[in-house]
Each structure stands twice: as structure tokens, then as C-alpha cells.
Design a protein around this motif. Sequence first.
Motif, mmCIF file in Angstrom:
data_model
loop_
_atom_site.group_PDB
_atom_site.id
_atom_site.type_symbol
_atom_site.label_atom_id
_atom_site.label_comp_id
_atom_site.label_asym_id
_atom_site.label_seq_id
_atom_site.Cartn_x
_atom_site.Cartn_y
_atom_site.Cartn_z
ATOM 1 N N THR A 220 0.833 -1.204 0.000
ATOM 2 C CA THR A 220 0.000 0.000 0.000
ATOM 3 C C THR A 220 0.867 1.254 0.000
ATOM 4 O O THR A 220 1.854 1.343 0.732
ATOM 5 C CB THR A 220 -0.938 0.028 1.221
ATOM 6 O OG1 THR A 220 -1.868 -1.054 1.132
ATOM 7 C CG2 THR A 220 -1.708 1.339 1.296
ATOM 8 N N ALA A 221 0.474 2.220 -0.839
ATOM 9 C CA ALA A 221 1.136 3.533 -0.882
ATOM 10 C C ALA A 221 0.070 4.615 -0.874
ATOM 11 O O ALA A 221 -1.076 4.385 -1.274
ATOM 12 C CB ALA A 221 2.017 3.657 -2.120
ATOM 13 N N LEU A 222 0.447 5.804 -0.409
ATOM 14 C CA LEU A 222 -0.472 6.937 -0.344
ATOM 15 C C LEU A 222 -0.017 8.022 -1.308
ATOM 16 O O LEU A 222 1.135 8.465 -1.241
ATOM 17 C CB LEU A 222 -0.520 7.504 1.080
ATOM 18 C CG LEU A 222 -1.288 8.817 1.267
ATOM 19 C CD1 LEU A 222 -2.775 8.611 1.018
ATOM 20 C CD2 LEU A 222 -1.059 9.376 2.677
ATOM 21 N N TYR A 223 -0.918 8.449 -2.185
ATOM 22 C CA TYR A 223 -0.620 9.570 -3.075
ATOM 23 C C TYR A 223 -1.248 10.826 -2.501
ATOM 24 O O TYR A 223 -2.453 10.883 -2.239
ATOM 25 C CB TYR A 223 -1.153 9.321 -4.481
ATOM 26 C CG TYR A 223 -0.933 10.513 -5.393
ATOM 27 C CD1 TYR A 223 0.342 10.834 -5.854
ATOM 28 C CD2 TYR A 223 -1.997 11.321 -5.776
ATOM 29 C CE1 TYR A 223 0.551 11.928 -6.679
ATOM 30 C CE2 TYR A 223 -1.796 12.422 -6.596
ATOM 31 C CZ TYR A 223 -0.516 12.724 -7.042
ATOM 32 O OH TYR A 223 -0.311 13.819 -7.843
ATOM 33 N N LEU A 224 -0.401 11.846 -2.306
ATOM 34 C CA LEU A 224 -0.818 13.107 -1.702
ATOM 35 C C LEU A 224 -0.680 14.213 -2.739
ATOM 36 O O LEU A 224 0.444 14.586 -3.099
ATOM 37 C CB LEU A 224 0.075 13.389 -0.489
ATOM 38 C CG LEU A 224 -0.338 14.489 0.477
ATOM 39 C CD1 LEU A 224 -1.540 14.048 1.307
ATOM 40 C CD2 LEU A 224 0.835 14.820 1.413
ATOM 41 N N PRO A 225 -1.786 14.745 -3.253
ATOM 42 C CA PRO A 225 -1.680 15.851 -4.217
ATOM 43 C C PRO A 225 -1.094 17.097 -3.558
ATOM 44 O O PRO A 225 -1.015 17.176 -2.326
ATOM 45 C CB PRO A 225 -3.144 16.091 -4.634
ATOM 46 C CG PRO A 225 -3.883 14.865 -4.212
ATOM 47 C CD PRO A 225 -3.173 14.344 -3.009
ATOM 48 N N PRO A 226 -0.692 18.085 -4.359
ATOM 49 C CA PRO A 226 -0.194 19.322 -3.759
ATOM 50 C C PRO A 226 -1.266 19.970 -2.886
ATOM 51 O O PRO A 226 -2.453 19.944 -3.224
ATOM 52 C CB PRO A 226 0.122 20.197 -4.974
ATOM 53 C CG PRO A 226 0.298 19.241 -6.114
ATOM 54 C CD PRO A 226 -0.619 18.095 -5.822
ATOM 55 N N LEU A 227 -0.836 20.538 -1.779
ATOM 56 C CA LEU A 227 -1.779 21.217 -0.890
ATOM 57 C C LEU A 227 -2.386 22.417 -1.599
ATOM 58 O O LEU A 227 -3.590 22.611 -1.612
ATOM 59 C CB LEU A 227 -1.063 21.663 0.389
ATOM 60 C CG LEU A 227 -1.908 22.428 1.407
ATOM 61 C CD1 LEU A 227 -3.088 21.590 1.877
ATOM 62 C CD2 LEU A 227 -1.051 22.836 2.606
ATOM 63 N N ASP A 228 -1.549 23.256 -2.166
ATOM 64 C CA ASP A 228 -1.985 24.425 -2.924
ATOM 65 C C ASP A 228 -0.741 25.098 -3.477
ATOM 66 O O ASP A 228 0.373 24.841 -3.012
ATOM 67 C CB ASP A 228 -2.747 25.413 -2.029
ATOM 68 C CG ASP A 228 -3.703 26.292 -2.827
ATOM 69 O OD1 ASP A 228 -3.579 26.291 -4.079
ATOM 70 O OD2 ASP A 228 -4.562 26.967 -2.230
#
Length: 487
Positions: A220-228
Motif C-alpha cells: 500500500t502507498a499513499l498519493y498526496l496531491p499538492p496542498l496548494d
Amino acid sequence: MFEQGITILGLGPGAPEMLTLQAWRHLQSIPEIYLRTRAHPVVAGFPSTLQVHSFDEVYEQSNNFSEVYRTIVERVLEEAQRNGTVTYAVPGHPFVAEATVPEIVRRARELHIPVRVIEGVSFLEPVFTALEIDPFPRAVLVDALELGALHVPNFPTDVPALIAQIYSRQIASEVKLTLNAFYPDEFRVRLVHAAGTPQQKVEDLALYEIDRSPHIGLLTALYLPPLDEATSMEAFLEIVAHLRAPDGCPWDREQTLQSLGPMLLEETYEVLEALDQEHVENLQEELGDVLLLISMLSQIASEEGYFAFPQVVQGIHRKIVRRHPHVFGDVDLKDSRGVLRNWEKLKEAERKENGTAEQKGILDGVSKALPSLVRAQEYQSRAAHVGFDWSDIQGVREKVMEEWEELRQANSPEEIEKEVGDLLFAVVNLSRWYKVDAETALRKANERFMARFKHIEQEARVMGKPLADLTMDEMENLWQQAKRRGK
């Protein structure tokens, strides 16, 4: 045929068809293999003649991953030295999110043991395929175990991040808590499970939900988009550098280290005003103004060849770690008084190390540019850190009354000035004993005076009288009225 030395082989992300042809041919040519873990789908399809050993029992017997990795490295090297050859296989690519391989290669080079690396598809390719995104040019790769042990994220918030090795709900929870320092609960993220295998699954969910997923496992991996946009220090430093560039702002390009000094002082007082007013929105804005000036000063210093922003950060980082051995070391300090005493000992040691101990005392580091009340309180605090202080507050109170009496008896202007100064200094000390910042207390008193006096002015206008025509009794009544309203 298999070569002498160590062969390190990547098993790919999981699906047997993603094992490289080079890896498969090597597996067919060797009699035995050592696996970091058997928990990999490809293992079931190994040639039937291949004798398989694994280090899974090391995980079960050890207390932490560092110990596990050290043990595996030692055993692989021992096997190579004993038999002349060994094949060691790891999931994915040997040099992607694999702690043991770089150390094996380094140690083998020292021991003059040949190393051959058979590459494999890493977990990255199938993860980004599952996400249907291109990580180029700014995505960062983050270890969940490292991130979960931190208090704040250790990467810029305006870039996407892939957080790997979220193999349990507990790890997911720890990662979530760290990310929550900057990212809101409802921030949308994506969990990728078993990428590159038939069990592949992508979940779109809120950050607060990640440790509730029933699908979390070893892959399992987590993809975190840019905050802003414009949320990272790196992006802000680029803005500041652009202001100073030839195509930047003429006014900003004219500024110097000296010209920005008064502005920094003014903006700092505006931060203090926002704190006094408990105005959170203003505080956020004023902190930004101070940050702009700090960044601009660092940029100008860099242009002039003195230092760059990373050196500013590194300097204060090292100083904080060095002066907090009770947090980052093994020094045991019970309370803040012990911390402050140890702080002075550390600074004295630094002065000796820098060759300035004989020239500078503990008060020499207090800036003479500080407001007098602030400087007086800092002098007293530093002296108190090394034991030069009253034993209780009664002695401080008596000192204030003593200085008041000396002022009453003063005759000449010179004596009066001296005794007023001594009285103010004693009152600052009393403030310190009451754990009140003298500068803040006086600043708030000034604000109260201004608000009450404005009330007198306003009421005078309502009465149709010039302020100077009000009697002292009328002014006093209006003053008391304003005071009651303030309460």
C-alpha cells in the motif's frame, strides 16, 4: 552459469509477468537464493530446482528495522565470503525503497567482493500507472515509517508526494497525524493497494479516513496531491529572488541589509500588536510580513556573497539541537529553571570554543538595539540563570520601595534621572518575578490610555466643547466612564 561475488536481483512489484527476462534467466541458472522476504507473489513461480532461503525469521526476532537490516547485510556478506557467490533478491528494484542493498554494495566494495545488480521493475511504475499520472517533474518519494515518526511533513507542500510502505493501519494513522500539521482532515488523497498485481485497487478518500481502509497491506502507498500553490518556503524564496532579479521590482532591488533593518523592527511591533489584540487573522498577515523581510535579508546576503537561506536554517537548526540536549540528547533536566541554567553553561562553552569567553560575558549577547524595558528584563533573566537573583519576591518588592524612597529624596536633576532609572529597573525586575513581560505590559497600558483618552475626546465633541475647556473633574468622570466600559 552464475558469477562469483554477490548478485542482487530485483523481483519486480508483484505480478510474475513483470519479472524481467534477465532475472528469470538468472533464477534458472543458480542452485539457491536468499530472499529478504518470501512475502512476494513471484516466489511461488520460482524454478522447482531452486533452493530458497529467506530472512523472514530475522524480522520476527529483531526489535526494529535497523537491527533487521544490519543482520541481513552481515549474513549476505558472510555467505559471499564463505561460498564465493550468493544471490540476494528483494521486492521491486534493488535501489528503490530498499535499505539493505546500498549498504551491501558499500561493504562489498570495502571487502573487494564483486557485486552484480539485476534490475527489476520498482513499485513506482505500477503505482503511477494505477494513478494515471506522470510524477515528472516535481513529485517526491517519502518513507511512511520516517514520516510517521515526525511532527510535521518533511517535504514541500506545493508538490505531490508518494508515501510508500504504509503496510498497516497503525502506520497509516501515524502518517495521518503528521500530515495533519499542514493538511486538513478533508483533504482528498488516494490509497494505492497492490499496484501491478491482479489485486490492485485505488481508493479516493479524505485524509482522515486513510487508517480506516480495510485494504491496507504490504503493497500500500499513499498519493498526496499538492496542498496548494504558493504554500512552500521554496516557492516563497523564488518569489523573493524574482523581486531582486534584473526583471524584478525596482524598489526591492534598491533595498540593502541596512535599509531593511527599521522595517523589520516595525513589522515585529505589528506582530506584537496583533498578539496583544488576540487578532488571529492579523497575526497571520503580520507573520508573513516578517517572513518576507527575513527572506529578503537572506537573499541580499546571498547576492553579496555572505550566506544563503539554507545556511540560516542550518545554523539555527544546529544551535537548537545543541542547546536542547534534554530533548535531542541524554541530559536529564527536571524543570525550566534547570533548562535555563544549562542553557547558560552551553553558551559559556560555546564562547570558550569560539575564543570569546574572556572578552564576552553573559550579558554581552543582549542587543543594545532592544527597547530599554526589554533589555533590562533580559539582563535580569540572564543574571538569574546563573544564580544572581533574589531568593523570593519579597526582596524584589522591598527593592522597589527602596528605590522609590531614594527618588523622593533626590534633589538634583542628575540624581532624579538616576533614581528614576533605578526605580524603573526595579519595577521591571518585579514584573519578571510576576512572570509578566514588562514591554508587553507597558504596551498594553499605552493602548488602554489611548482608548480612554479617545473616549474623553469623543464625549467632548458630543458636548460641543473644545477638549481644553473641560474641567479636570469632567475629564476624570469621563476617564472613569471609559475605564468601566473597558472592564
